[in-house]
Scaffold this active site. Sequence first.
Site, PDB file in Angstrom:
ATOM      1  CE  LYS A 175       7.584  13.554 -55.240  1.00  0.00           C
ATOM      2  NZ  LYS A 175       8.047  13.886 -53.885  1.00  0.00           N
ATOM      3  CG  ASN A 176       4.519  15.307 -52.605  1.00  0.00           C
ATOM      4  OD1 ASN A 176       5.511  14.574 -52.697  1.00  0.00           O
ATOM      5  ND2 ASN A 176       4.562  16.606 -52.826  1.00  0.00           N
ATOM      6  CB  CYS A 210      16.375  18.801 -48.484  1.00  0.00           C
ATOM      7  SG  CYS A 210      14.990  19.805 -48.935  1.00  0.00           S
ATOM      8  NE  ARG A 229      11.307  20.260 -47.075  1.00  0.00           N
ATOM      9  CZ  ARG A 229      10.933  19.511 -48.105  1.00  0.00           C
ATOM     10  NH1 ARG A 229      11.821  19.105 -48.970  1.00  0.00           N
ATOM     11  NH2 ARG A 229       9.679  19.161 -48.259  1.00  0.00           N
ATOM     12  CB  ILE A 286      10.126  17.922 -38.408  1.00  0.00           C
ATOM     13  CG1 ILE A 286      11.209  17.414 -37.463  1.00  0.00           C
ATOM     14  CG2 ILE A 286      10.499  17.637 -39.837  1.00  0.00           C
ATOM     15  CD1 ILE A 286      11.075  15.904 -37.279  1.00  0.00           C
ATOM     16  CG  ASP A 324       6.257  20.969 -54.622  1.00  0.00           C
ATOM     17  OD1 ASP A 324       7.177  21.569 -54.034  1.00  0.00           O
ATOM     18  OD2 ASP A 324       5.749  19.920 -54.188  1.00  0.00           O
ATOM     19  CB  ILE A 359       6.640  27.485 -49.178  1.00  0.00           C
ATOM     20  CG1 ILE A 359       5.289  27.981 -49.727  1.00  0.00           C
ATOM     21  CG2 ILE A 359       6.479  26.231 -48.308  1.00  0.00           C
ATOM     22  CD1 ILE A 359       4.173  28.135 -48.734  1.00  0.00           C
ATOM     23  NE  ARG A 395      14.082  12.506 -54.219  1.00  0.00           N
ATOM     24  CZ  ARG A 395      14.313  13.107 -53.074  1.00  0.00           C
ATOM     25  NH1 ARG A 395      15.391  13.817 -52.919  1.00  0.00           N
ATOM     26  NH2 ARG A 395      13.468  13.001 -52.075  1.00  0.00           N
TER      27      ARG A 395
HETATM   28  C1  UD1 Z   1       5.339  19.012 -48.684  1.00  0.00           C
HETATM   29  C2  UD1 Z   1       5.658  18.413 -50.020  1.00  0.00           C
HETATM   30  C3  UD1 Z   1       6.564  19.326 -50.820  1.00  0.00           C
HETATM   31  C4  UD1 Z   1       5.940  20.714 -50.913  1.00  0.00           C
HETATM   32  C5  UD1 Z   1       5.557  21.239 -49.539  1.00  0.00           C
HETATM   33  C6  UD1 Z   1       4.783  22.550 -49.602  1.00  0.00           C
HETATM   34  C7  UD1 Z   1       5.578  16.045 -49.565  1.00  0.00           C
HETATM   35  C8  UD1 Z   1       6.321  14.766 -49.419  1.00  0.00           C
HETATM   36  N1  UD1 Z   1       6.310  17.139 -49.803  1.00  0.00           N
HETATM   37  O1  UD1 Z   1       6.565  19.143 -47.981  1.00  0.00           O
HETATM   38  O2  UD1 Z   1       6.749  18.769 -52.099  1.00  0.00           O
HETATM   39  O3  UD1 Z   1       6.877  21.602 -51.480  1.00  0.00           O
HETATM   40  O4  UD1 Z   1       4.715  20.272 -48.869  1.00  0.00           O
HETATM   41  O5  UD1 Z   1       3.626  22.398 -50.358  1.00  0.00           O
HETATM   42  O6  UD1 Z   1       4.365  16.084 -49.519  1.00  0.00           O
HETATM   43  N2  UD1 Z   1       7.568  24.028 -41.373  1.00  0.00           N
HETATM   44  C9  UD1 Z   1       7.947  24.360 -40.100  1.00  0.00           C
HETATM   45  N3  UD1 Z   1       7.852  23.408 -39.124  1.00  0.00           N
HETATM   46  C10 UD1 Z   1       7.392  22.148 -39.373  1.00  0.00           C
HETATM   47  C11 UD1 Z   1       7.010  21.817 -40.677  1.00  0.00           C
HETATM   48  C12 UD1 Z   1       7.106  22.772 -41.669  1.00  0.00           C
HETATM   49  O7  UD1 Z   1       8.354  25.493 -39.841  1.00  0.00           O
HETATM   50  O8  UD1 Z   1       7.327  21.342 -38.431  1.00  0.00           O
HETATM   51  C13 UD1 Z   1       7.636  25.046 -42.460  1.00  0.00           C
HETATM   52  C14 UD1 Z   1       8.596  24.644 -43.602  1.00  0.00           C
HETATM   53  O9  UD1 Z   1       9.922  25.014 -43.323  1.00  0.00           O
HETATM   54  C15 UD1 Z   1       7.993  25.397 -44.755  1.00  0.00           C
HETATM   55  C16 UD1 Z   1       6.486  25.381 -44.463  1.00  0.00           C
HETATM   56  O10 UD1 Z   1       6.374  25.091 -43.078  1.00  0.00           O
HETATM   57  O11 UD1 Z   1       8.432  26.738 -44.736  1.00  0.00           O
HETATM   58  C17 UD1 Z   1       5.707  24.363 -45.253  1.00  0.00           C
HETATM   59  O12 UD1 Z   1       6.334  23.094 -45.152  1.00  0.00           O
HETATM   60  P1  UD1 Z   1       5.502  21.731 -45.247  1.00  0.00           P
HETATM   61  O13 UD1 Z   1       4.120  22.032 -45.741  1.00  0.00           O
HETATM   62  O14 UD1 Z   1       5.644  20.998 -43.974  1.00  0.00           O
HETATM   63  O15 UD1 Z   1       6.278  20.965 -46.367  1.00  0.00           O
HETATM   64  P2  UD1 Z   1       6.556  19.400 -46.419  1.00  0.00           P
HETATM   65  O16 UD1 Z   1       5.424  18.655 -45.819  1.00  0.00           O
HETATM   66  O17 UD1 Z   1       7.929  19.138 -45.916  1.00  0.00           O
END
Ligand code: UD1
Length: 430
Positions: free
Chosen positions: A22-23, A117, A122, A124, A305, A327, A397
């Site tokens: 999915k991801n 969420c 989370r 960005i 996950d 995480i 989902r």
């Molecule tokens: C993706 C996966 C999710 C999985 C996660 C970690 C998808 C659609 N989702 O989520 O299922 O649980 O990877 O393997 O692929 N962070 C920041 N700043 C940012 C981005 C992230 O601080 O700009 C932090 C987050 O809060 C978290 C860590 O980095 O603590 C990892 O997050 P990230 O790898 O970005 O997860 P997602 O891509 O959202």
Amino acid sequence: MEQYIIKGGNPLVGEVEIGGAKNAALAILAAAIMTDETVMIDNLPDVNDINVLLEAIEGIGARVQRIDRHTVKINGSHITDFDIEYDYIKKIRASYYLLGALLGKYKRAEVALPGGCNIGSRPIDQHLKGFRALGAYVDIEHGKIIAEADHLRGKHIYFDVVSVGATINVMMAASMADGLTIMENVAKEPHVVDVANFLNSMGANIRGAGTDVIKIRGVSKLHSTTYSIIPDQIEAGTFMFAAAATRGDVTVLNVIPKHLEATIAKLVEIGCEVEEFDDAVRVVSKGALRNTQVKTLPYPGFPTDMQPQIGVTLALCKGTSTITESIFENRFKYLDELARMGANVKIEGNSATIEGVNGFSGARVSAPDLRAGAALVIAGLAADGITIVDDIVYIQRGYERFEEKLRSLGAQIEKVSTEREIQKFKLKVC
Ligand code: UD1
């Protein structure tokens, strides 16, 4: 509202086919709009998140043609709208991959800012840092991220945290920037590699995906491709822990065993027998299961996950186990539900201490999020008596035909939505 009703106690036995990741699919579908030529994508999982993203892609003017349940053709030559509405982002965060895709191709994108969420806040910031480094002007106005640039220019970018989303989003934009981008401290997850392979099959020039450093030489145009998505390591791992917790014997088919190494290592540590084949893994759970320690980490560490699925299993292992979630900050909600089924757990900050019990007793529980929901289904399968899992919309989902696949392994589980259906199930199984 649909629910799962489960009569626990049957060991899961047999073979189960694993679908596409999915991801990986979410990012690949977004990247597919980056060419004006038609792209064919196969091995898509037929799950709600994918279907919502396909709607978002159609919503901006791309043509989406369903060939069959797992295959789609996308043509991004008619995109007229660079604005992704909050409705999509609210339903599926990963719609934000359209930011990198649209910015790379059109040098302009507007995407509603995703909020937190159920599993955490989370942020960005790393995505935005990457776009800005490539020369985009990025602003947040009225709940939207607006990114635009006259030209994107390759840059040396060092990420402050290892982020799957930021790695993929910035990689997409950089694929169509001028010159060389070097991204350091990137995520190494199999789906990062899959997205890079997909973009390369469209003519991008990305090297190093799967290591800490990705180098991208930008190209001005991408072209048509036909691509098959990698198997879903999290779906596979879910069935593997279901086998462990129900004392079963399950072979997951159509997997890449290398992607499952962290999961396999933990299953062996707790006392399961694991056999690896070229594209299958068999898990046999017949001896006594013992405790272990788990810390979630970016790949190749133990995946966050899969944390709820191992948590449920550890609650049935002899001795004291600990889980450290490094995480996301809010991923232990399922343990409160599990306690209602008889688990002995204590949560302190980002750690959980789990004292193994001999068994769970069926109860009515709620799925707090996607993976935690799947984990509670595993708990119900291992429990004595009837379990009802509410809020299964989360599970739908990300798991295709979850209950059907479990039934094919001998589970007694039905999707129900009325009291009458619940009574009918109870009459059938009791
Ligand atoms: C993706 C996966 C999710 C999985 C996660 C970690 C998808 C659609 N989702 O989520 O299922 O649980 O990877 O393997 O692929 N962070 C920041 N700043 C940012 C981005 C992230 O601080 O700009 C932090 C987050 O809060 C978290 C860590 O980095 O603590 C990892 O997050 P990230 O790898 O970005 O997860 P997602 O891509 O959202």
